[in-house]
Design a protein around this motif. Structure first.
Motif, mmCIF file in Angstrom:
data_model
loop_
_atom_site.group_PDB
_atom_site.id
_atom_site.type_symbol
_atom_site.label_atom_id
_atom_site.label_comp_id
_atom_site.label_asym_id
_atom_site.label_seq_id
_atom_site.Cartn_x
_atom_site.Cartn_y
_atom_site.Cartn_z
ATOM 1 N N THR A 225 -7.147 1.951 -3.084
ATOM 2 C CA THR A 225 -5.945 2.256 -3.327
ATOM 3 C C THR A 225 -5.335 2.574 -4.430
ATOM 4 O O THR A 225 -3.840 2.469 -4.930
ATOM 5 N N SER B 17 -9.319 -2.293 -0.634
ATOM 6 C CA SER B 17 -8.214 -2.894 -0.354
ATOM 7 C C SER B 17 -8.174 -3.703 0.630
ATOM 8 O O SER B 17 -8.380 -2.980 1.618
ATOM 9 N N MET C 128 -6.262 -6.145 -4.038
ATOM 10 C CA MET C 128 -5.826 -4.710 -4.158
ATOM 11 C C MET C 128 -7.106 -4.173 -4.956
ATOM 12 O O MET C 128 -7.198 -4.576 -6.224
ATOM 13 N N ALA D 30 -7.072 1.213 3.306
ATOM 14 C CA ALA D 30 -7.178 -0.177 3.136
ATOM 15 C C ALA D 30 -7.371 -0.914 4.807
ATOM 16 O O ALA D 30 -7.063 -0.341 5.528
ATOM 17 N N CYS E 117 0.895 -1.232 -0.066
ATOM 18 C CA CYS E 117 0.123 0.164 -0.092
ATOM 19 C C CYS E 117 0.805 1.385 -0.032
ATOM 20 O O CYS E 117 0.541 2.306 -0.722
ATOM 21 N N LYS F 37 -6.100 7.577 0.367
ATOM 22 C CA LYS F 37 -6.276 6.085 0.192
ATOM 23 C C LYS F 37 -6.393 5.186 1.579
ATOM 24 O O LYS F 37 -6.182 5.922 2.457
ATOM 25 N N LEU G 197 -2.859 8.298 3.320
ATOM 26 C CA LEU G 197 -3.129 6.728 3.327
ATOM 27 C C LEU G 197 -3.693 6.257 4.546
ATOM 28 O O LEU G 197 -2.531 6.476 5.509
#
Length: 334
Positions: free
Chosen positions: A333, A291, A329, A275, A180, A273, A245
């Protein structure tokens, strides 16, 4: 071949006679004992199946002083979303246990309340136990160690005497963090939001994140990061700066973060982003799709059940056992 093999009076004596084996060997082969070679087991079990023979499980249990029950210890305080994972584990456990004539006795316990499991142990209702979640200084582990019954832990961290089934949590979280982090620009800010560290799985996820951030693969990117381990501080942490992120310890935390982002008008996948270190159907169907690390909970349950039954039969089991884990994924992301 004797006509007796085709009627309801078919017994282990008949199998022994037809295959030229002793009755005790046939009995051990049908119970999947580790004292019998795989070739003999396969021959006996195949012959029995072809001729519709089903052993008397109750008689076998009484003869061996077995209950034919596995305790499956699940957290009482789990949220509805978390229960999706535990139910998948349970499904795997039941599937494998039923193949050997075993049933699952579900024990819903909290960290301070182990009365259900304790009662099952005191009343000799179980032959082994499976812990689906391990907590720091877990009282369930101490209770089971004292009882002397075999037990299996889904995850890691219960000590060298316990049997574990894990997805290589630390290593996979580290690799996923790197995957990531490689998708953000140099100098970006990364936030890791973690659920309670009272749960050992979250300690492993945090350890994996920190290891990933120290990886040689991303050191040159000069990334800055912070960790939030208190749910009540989540909204404040997200407001502190413009994060590039956000990594979440699990799907529950991720859904909470997505809600906060939505309230603040921050668009996931575009403005930041995001995850998760654990996948779920809610993350898969979210827009944008999130993700995540994909752990096969059903396989965790199957493997833990298989090992528990081997331990009941006195077979040697490895301390650490693993199931596969993969990366999904998705657009969050990109």
């Amino acid at each position: 071949m004797s006509n007796r093999l085709h009627n309801s009076a078919f017994t282990m004596d008949d199998i022994a006679e037809q295959l030229g084996l002793s009755k005790s060997t046939v009995s051990r082969a049908l119970s999947d004992s580790g004292r019998i070679s795989n070739a003999t087991k396969e021959k006996v079990q195949k012959f029995a199946k072809e001729h519709g023979f089903k052993p008397n499980l109750v008689a076998r249990a009484l003869a061996g002083q077995k209950t034919l029950n596995l305790a499956v210890v699940m957290p009482l305080e789990a949220t509805a979303l978390q229960m999706m994972f535990f139910h998948e584990c349970l499904s795997g456990i039941v599937t494998k246990a039923s193949e050997k004539g075993y049933s699952a006795l579900v024990c819903m316990t909290g960290h301070k309340d182990v009365n259900i499991l304790e009662s099952a142990l005191e009343n000799r209702k179980i032959d082994a136990a499976i812990l689906t979640q391990l907590k720091h200084d877990d009282k369930n582990v101490k209770l089971l160690e004292k009882s002397g019954l075999p037990f299996v832990v889904i995850g890691s961290g219960a000590g060298k005497n316990a049997i574990h089934v894990d997805s290589r949590m630390k290593e996979n979280c580290a690799d996923f963090t790197v995957e990531c982090a490689l998708r953000v620009q140099n100098g970006s800010h990364i936030l890791f939001v973690c659920a309670s560290l009272d749960v050992e799985a979250n300690n492993n996820r945090l350890s994996g994140f920190l290891s990933g951030m120290e990886s040689e693969k991303i050191k040159s990117k000069n990334l800055q990061y912070a960790v939030c381990t208190e749910a009540c501080d989540m909204a404040d942490e997200i407001s502190l700066k413009e994060w590039n992120l956000i990594l979440c310890s699990d799907d529950v935390v991720c859904m909470q973060v997505l809600d906060i982002l939505n309230q603040k008008g921050i668009e996931a996948g575009k403005d930041v982003k995001i995850a998760s270190f654990h996948d779920s159907v809610l993350l898969q169907t979210h827009v944008p799709a999130i993700s995540a690390l994909k752990v096969d909970a059903f396989s965790l349950g199957e493997k833990s059940s298989e090992l528990a039954l081997k331990a009941v039969n006195g077979e040697e089991c490895e301390n650490m056992n693993y199931v596969d884990c993969s990366f999904a994924m998705r657009s969050s992301t990109e």
